[in-house]
Design a protein around this motif. Structure first.
Motif, mmCIF file in Angstrom:
data_model
loop_
_atom_site.group_PDB
_atom_site.id
_atom_site.type_symbol
_atom_site.label_atom_id
_atom_site.label_comp_id
_atom_site.label_asym_id
_atom_site.label_seq_id
_atom_site.Cartn_x
_atom_site.Cartn_y
_atom_site.Cartn_z
ATOM 1 N N ALA A 271 0.839 -1.202 0.000
ATOM 2 C CA ALA A 271 0.000 0.000 0.000
ATOM 3 C C ALA A 271 0.870 1.247 0.000
ATOM 4 N N ALA A 272 0.273 2.339 -0.413
ATOM 5 C CA ALA A 272 0.881 3.655 -0.271
ATOM 6 C C ALA A 272 0.133 4.353 0.859
ATOM 7 N N VAL A 273 0.869 4.839 1.849
ATOM 8 C CA VAL A 273 0.238 5.408 3.040
ATOM 9 C C VAL A 273 0.719 6.842 3.264
ATOM 10 N N ILE A 274 -0.145 7.631 3.881
ATOM 11 C CA ILE A 274 0.201 9.005 4.238
ATOM 12 C C ILE A 274 -0.132 9.215 5.712
ATOM 13 N N TYR A 275 0.868 9.610 6.483
ATOM 14 C CA TYR A 275 0.664 9.899 7.902
ATOM 15 C C TYR A 275 -0.004 11.260 8.057
ATOM 16 N N LYS A 276 -1.053 11.317 8.867
ATOM 17 C CA LYS A 276 -1.840 12.538 9.049
ATOM 18 C C LYS A 276 -1.261 13.489 10.096
ATOM 19 N N GLY A 277 -0.288 13.008 10.857
ATOM 20 C CA GLY A 277 0.268 13.855 11.916
ATOM 21 C C GLY A 277 -0.608 13.937 13.139
ATOM 22 N N THR A 278 -1.439 12.924 13.365
ATOM 23 C CA THR A 278 -2.446 12.987 14.434
ATOM 24 C C THR A 278 -2.095 12.206 15.694
ATOM 25 N N VAL A 298 3.512 13.010 3.595
ATOM 26 C CA VAL A 298 4.385 12.441 2.567
ATOM 27 C C VAL A 298 3.991 10.986 2.325
ATOM 28 N N GLU A 299 3.642 10.656 1.088
ATOM 29 C CA GLU A 299 3.236 9.289 0.772
ATOM 30 C C GLU A 299 4.437 8.356 0.785
ATOM 31 N N ALA A 300 4.267 7.197 1.406
ATOM 32 C CA ALA A 300 5.327 6.190 1.483
ATOM 33 C C ALA A 300 4.748 4.829 1.140
ATOM 34 N N GLU A 301 5.489 4.058 0.391
ATOM 35 C CA GLU A 301 5.049 2.706 0.050
ATOM 36 C C GLU A 301 5.487 1.744 1.142
ATOM 37 N N VAL A 302 4.570 0.901 1.583
ATOM 38 C CA VAL A 302 4.873 -0.088 2.616
ATOM 39 C C VAL A 302 4.498 -1.470 2.113
ATOM 40 N N ASP A 303 5.113 -2.481 2.694
ATOM 41 C CA ASP A 303 4.805 -3.846 2.282
ATOM 42 C C ASP A 303 3.451 -4.276 2.833
ATOM 43 N N VAL A 321 -4.672 5.227 3.594
ATOM 44 C CA VAL A 321 -4.089 4.028 2.986
ATOM 45 C C VAL A 321 -4.679 3.822 1.595
ATOM 46 N N ARG A 322 -3.795 3.692 0.620
ATOM 47 C CA ARG A 322 -4.208 3.398 -0.759
ATOM 48 C C ARG A 322 -3.578 2.070 -1.169
#
Length: 361
Positions: A271-278, A298-303, A321-322
């Motif tokens: 998935a590609a995930v972005i942390y919301k800072g929450t 910042v979008e990051a790819e995770v396994d 999460v995408r």
């Protein structure tokens, strides 16, 4: 008396009567916690509020304080003097609850004496911490219900238990789905031979029962946990010359890992995930472990496994999460095995370059 019973009795004697303070330990284990400058301010504050007599008898080897604990039900495996439990009782707040379990009667009795002190210190109407005597490899017998805990912690205690598989299995059973085992422990650079496990001091110091770090992965998978995520590590120095001679070429390190209880499923995808800072205390960046540093926005790819963790755990509301059309086998999801080695991470400790990838790949 069985071998396991003999080990337990030795550990009870060692920590209940022989050790009066952390300075009595024969290794640097209790000084291997994260530097204060790297602790979240909330953890620093919580630890600073713990009664000094409790802190004096702290024998841990790490700082197992994960983020986002408000309202959580937390279980401390091998609670010892109660230092971590009382700090956690501040972090979970009045709506959360902390349970400490330890097999040593003297330590449980001592911990209970400070429950009311910390209730008043934190301004709670009712205590939110409970101490019970029991074995961490027999949590069901101690009255801990299945699927009842959000987070389990342990601080340099699993190395004192001869049946580590039972500890992990019981931990898995009492966690809710999406729950986490976040723990620090001592690890050996190779398998500790049986003949080295007979010395009561060698075992009491955690050296005789330290797990070869590679074996943690197979044990975790065997009971159903996710692949361990290494958070921090530091080398352990042996002060006692006799113990050092017995250890020979075996080195020791303190390692903090996090394991999650995920639904049993196949065909997971990356998935590609972005942390919301929450997450409280981490507005700009969340350092999830030594490999995953999520920057806000910042979008990051995770396994696939990390994608499942971020969707199912208590951090689910903190990430967008995408899912990607990219499936992985179990072998592919564990290909970064070297990042689980506490000795490699400890070697890099103090470097000006922090290990922090833009993505998890």
């Amino acid at each position: 008396m069985s071998k396991s019973d003999a080990v337990r009795e030795n550990v009870k004697e060692y920590y209940g009567r022989r050790l009066e303070a952390s300075c009595d330990l024969q290794t640097s284990a209790s000084s291997c916690s994260m530097p204060c400058s790297l602790m979240p301010s909330s953890v620093q504050e919580a630890l600073g509020l713990v009664h000094p007599d409790v802190t004096k008898r702290f024998f841990g080897c790490g700082l197992p304080f994960p983020a986002k604990l408000e309202g959580c039900r937390v279980l401390d495996l091998g609670s010892g003097s109660g230092r971590d439990c009382f700090a956690f009782s501040k972090l979970v707040g009045p709506s959360g609850h902390v349970t400490g379990i330890d097999m040593t009667e003297q330590l449980i009795a001592a911990s209970r004496q400070f429950v009311e002190y910390h209730r008043r210190k934190f301004g709670y109407e009712e205590p939110n911490v409970t101490f019970i005597q029991g074995y961490m490899e027999k949590l069901s017998e101690a009255g801990i219900p299945r699927d009842s805990m959000d987070v389990l912690i342990s601080n340099c205690v699993i190395c004192l238990c001869p049946d580590k598989r039972s500890v992990l299995q019981q931990a898995y059973d009492v966690l809710k789905e999406g729950g986490e085992l976040y723990f620090s422990d001592m690890y050996a650079s190779s398998v500790v031979p049986d003949h080295m496990k007979q010395d009561p001091v060698f075992w009491g110091e955690g050296m005789g029962g330290s797990l070869f770090w590679k074996d943690l992965v197979s044990l975790a998978h065997g009971v159903g946990f996710s692949t361990p995520l290494l958070v921090s590590a530091s080398h352990i120095e042996v002060h006692n010359t006799q113990l050092k001679a017995k250890a020979g070429d075996i080195r020791y390190a303190s390692g903090t890992y996090r394991l999650f209880k995920l639904p049993r499923q196949s065909g997971m995808s990356a998935a590609a995930v972005i942390y919301k800072g929450t997450v409280p205390g981490f507005p700009d960046q969340l350092d999830f472990d030594s490999l995953h540093c999520f920057k806000k926005g910042v979008e990051a790819e995770v396994d696939a496994e990390m994608a499942a963790i971020l969707q199912i755990s208590r951090f689910s509301s903190d990430f967008k999460v995408r899912m990607l059309d990219k499936h992985e086998s179990d072998s592919e999801s564990t290909q970064q095995f070297c990042h689980l080695n506490p000795f490699l991470l400890a070697d890099r400790r103090g470097s000006s370059v922090k290990q922090c990838s833009k993505t998890s790949r």
